[in-house]
Write an enzyme that holds these catalytic residues in place. Sequence first.
Site, PDB file in Angstrom:
ATOM      1  N   SER A 121       2.624 -26.085 -35.939  1.00 18.51           N
ATOM      2  CA  SER A 121       2.876 -24.973 -34.999  1.00 18.51           C
ATOM      3  C   SER A 121       1.618 -25.367 -33.721  1.00 18.51           C
ATOM      4  O   SER A 121       0.559 -25.901 -34.231  1.00 18.51           O
ATOM      5  CB  SER A 121       2.699 -23.825 -35.691  1.00 18.51           C
ATOM      6  OG  SER A 121       2.397 -22.747 -34.547  1.00 18.51           O
ATOM      7  N   HIS A 122       1.695 -24.912 -32.662  1.00 19.93           N
ATOM      8  CA  HIS A 122       0.692 -25.031 -31.612  1.00 19.93           C
ATOM      9  C   HIS A 122      -0.359 -24.043 -32.164  1.00 19.93           C
ATOM     10  O   HIS A 122      -1.386 -23.952 -31.519  1.00 19.93           O
ATOM     11  CB  HIS A 122       1.479 -24.421 -30.486  1.00 19.93           C
ATOM     12  CG  HIS A 122       2.153 -25.507 -29.718  1.00 19.93           C
ATOM     13  ND1 HIS A 122       3.340 -25.827 -30.407  1.00 19.93           N
ATOM     14  CD2 HIS A 122       2.101 -26.225 -28.699  1.00 19.93           C
ATOM     15  CE1 HIS A 122       3.866 -26.860 -29.556  1.00 19.93           C
ATOM     16  NE2 HIS A 122       3.213 -27.018 -28.454  1.00 19.93           N
ATOM     17  N   SER A 123      -0.146 -23.122 -33.070  1.00 20.96           N
ATOM     18  CA  SER A 123      -1.166 -22.052 -33.361  1.00 20.96           C
ATOM     19  C   SER A 123      -1.607 -22.372 -34.827  1.00 20.96           C
ATOM     20  O   SER A 123      -0.564 -22.344 -35.679  1.00 20.96           O
ATOM     21  CB  SER A 123      -0.663 -20.542 -33.071  1.00 20.96           C
ATOM     22  OG  SER A 123      -1.464 -19.839 -33.815  1.00 20.96           O
TER      23      SER A 123
ATOM     24  N   SER B 167       6.890 -30.042 -28.461  1.00 23.04           N
ATOM     25  CA  SER B 167       5.652 -30.791 -28.541  1.00 23.04           C
ATOM     26  C   SER B 167       5.339 -31.119 -29.753  1.00 23.04           C
ATOM     27  O   SER B 167       4.778 -32.055 -30.301  1.00 23.04           O
ATOM     28  CB  SER B 167       4.568 -30.499 -27.425  1.00 23.04           C
ATOM     29  OG  SER B 167       4.019 -29.561 -27.722  1.00 23.04           O
TER      30      SER B 167
ATOM     31  N   GLY C 131      -2.274 -25.921 -29.424  1.00 28.33           N
ATOM     32  CA  GLY C 131      -1.538 -27.269 -29.385  1.00 28.33           C
ATOM     33  C   GLY C 131      -1.358 -27.847 -30.616  1.00 28.33           C
ATOM     34  O   GLY C 131      -1.272 -27.135 -31.744  1.00 28.33           O
TER      35      GLY C 131
END
Length: 228
Positions: free
Chosen positions: A9-11, A70, A43
């Site tokens: 995950s981005h977090s 992403s 990110g």
Amino acid sequence: MSVALVIVSHSSQLAAGVVELAAQMAPNVTLLAAGGTDDGGIGTSLDKVMSALESAGTGDGVVVLADLGSAVMTAESALEFLGNPADILLADAPLVEGAVAAAVTAQGGAALAVVVKAAETALQPAAAALPAAAQPVPSAGSAGAVTALLKLINPMGLHARPAAVLAGELGALDVEIEINGVDGQSVMMLMTLGAGQGTELAVSATGPDAERAVDLVRKEVENGFGEL
């Protein structure tokens, strides 16, 4: 041993939260979070993902789930660096629902391909199931089907934990089973029923383990899933 899961995950908090949620329903499954950048920001980190993949190796395979685009690209890059091993698969699935469905399926001892499928189909039939949610659906009358009509007696009904218990235990059996018209081996489908205390469950099973499966459901329902 069972198939392991890596959550990208981005977090970091989101990845950890998904792991925490899935672990409640699949305590014996290895679940690893790979969220956020190396310095804790929003990110994704290739190093974090690769480290998680290397740590998750159980011999039975690893399923990777990712949130935004992403994150998927980072997971794909990590797999490329590892030579795209056959026992590590990236699932095209919603992060939360897919992780829960995959974890419960893995908890039942399913093979890698089955766990991936559980993740990728976690939401597909849900929309069709919602309108008739808590209403018992008469059995289609399949020849040789074992059926039962059971009433939920535990205060919270068929919430996440009981749904995970049923899906996990039924998933280990050779049976086709429907509960109120949805797949009894799918935790997500069972949760869409929204079946509260007092709801009647129409159970219909076919296959070699049909009687065993219906008995299992009856036992859990009559025992209130251990919540009484």
